[in-house]
Design a protein around this motif. Structure first.
Motif, PDB file in Angstrom:
ATOM      1  N   ARG A   1       0.838  -1.213   0.000  1.00 43.28           N
ATOM      2  CA  ARG A   1       0.000   0.000   0.000  1.00 43.28           C
ATOM      3  C   ARG A   1       0.867   1.255   0.000  1.00 43.28           C
ATOM      4  O   ARG A   1       0.562   2.213  -0.688  1.00 43.28           O
ATOM      5  N   GLU A   2       1.957   1.246   0.772  1.00 47.37           N
ATOM      6  CA  GLU A   2       2.859   2.398   0.771  1.00 47.37           C
ATOM      7  C   GLU A   2       3.479   2.611  -0.604  1.00 47.37           C
ATOM      8  O   GLU A   2       3.592   3.734  -1.080  1.00 47.37           O
ATOM      9  N   LEU A   3       3.883   1.531  -1.239  1.00 44.36           N
ATOM     10  CA  LEU A   3       4.445   1.626  -2.591  1.00 44.36           C
ATOM     11  C   LEU A   3       3.400   2.151  -3.563  1.00 44.36           C
ATOM     12  O   LEU A   3       3.683   3.029  -4.382  1.00 44.36           O
ATOM     13  N   SER A   4       2.182   1.648  -3.469  1.00 46.23           N
ATOM     14  CA  SER A   4       1.101   2.116  -4.343  1.00 46.23           C
ATOM     15  C   SER A   4       0.798   3.587  -4.112  1.00 46.23           C
ATOM     16  O   SER A   4       0.534   4.334  -5.046  1.00 46.23           O
ATOM     17  N   ALA A   5       0.836   4.022  -2.866  1.00 47.32           N
ATOM     18  CA  ALA A   5       0.599   5.434  -2.551  1.00 47.32           C
ATOM     19  C   ALA A   5       1.715   6.295  -3.118  1.00 47.32           C
ATOM     20  O   ALA A   5       1.468   7.392  -3.627  1.00 47.32           O
ATOM     21  N   TRP A   6       2.950   5.818  -3.041  1.00 48.74           N
ATOM     22  CA  TRP A   6       4.079   6.560  -3.594  1.00 48.74           C
ATOM     23  C   TRP A   6       3.927   6.729  -5.101  1.00 48.74           C
ATOM     24  O   TRP A   6       4.232   7.759  -5.666  1.00 48.74           O
ATOM     25  N   PHE A   7       3.405   5.688  -5.768  1.00 49.75           N
ATOM     26  CA  PHE A   7       3.156   5.752  -7.205  1.00 49.75           C
ATOM     27  C   PHE A   7       1.969   6.635  -7.554  1.00 49.75           C
ATOM     28  O   PHE A   7       1.830   7.076  -8.675  1.00 49.75           O
ATOM     29  N   GLY A   8       1.085   6.845  -6.593  1.00 45.65           N
ATOM     30  CA  GLY A   8      -0.114   7.625  -6.856  1.00 45.65           C
ATOM     31  C   GLY A   8      -1.240   6.776  -7.412  1.00 45.65           C
ATOM     32  O   GLY A   8      -2.080   7.255  -8.159  1.00 45.65           O
ATOM     33  N   LEU A   9      -1.269   5.519  -7.030  1.00 49.36           N
ATOM     34  CA  LEU A   9      -2.286   4.598  -7.545  1.00 49.36           C
ATOM     35  C   LEU A   9      -3.403   4.308  -6.559  1.00 49.36           C
ATOM     36  O   LEU A   9      -4.292   3.530  -6.855  1.00 49.36           O
TER      37      LEU A   9
END
Length: 89
Positions: free
Chosen positions: A55-63
């Motif tokens: 989820r943190e990675l997805s948030a960093w991507f803006g997804l």
């Protein structure tokens, strides 16, 4: 135009050959619809160790949706569109 297409095909082949030799690439290539080009772009842009969850990675991507929570109510709005635009695409 034909020469450029041939060059692109050649570079795609080189990226595929290099990605088959790396362990990190092989793990990402097991995901459906992930190509060697996407894998190379991801690995060159992201240091996945800095994220504790997907989820943190997805948030960093803006997804993931932006969260506006207050008073126990959880409200989600549109995606944030952070990070590298070409990588998010």
């Amino acid at each position: 135009m034909q020469a450029l297409n041939e060059r692109i095909t050649c570079l795609d082949g080189e990226i595929a050959a290099l990605s088959s030799q790396q362990a990190a690439y092989r793990h990402l290539l097991t995901i459906p619809s992930v190509s060697p080009l996407i894998t190379a772009a991801f690995i060159s842009e992201v240091d996945a160790v800095q994220f504790s969850s997907g989820r943190e990675l997805s948030a960093w991507f803006g997804l993931v949706p932006r969260q506006h929570s207050s008073g126990g109510k959880q409200r989600l709005s549109s995606v944030t569109k952070n990070s590298n635009r070409s990588l998010r695409t």
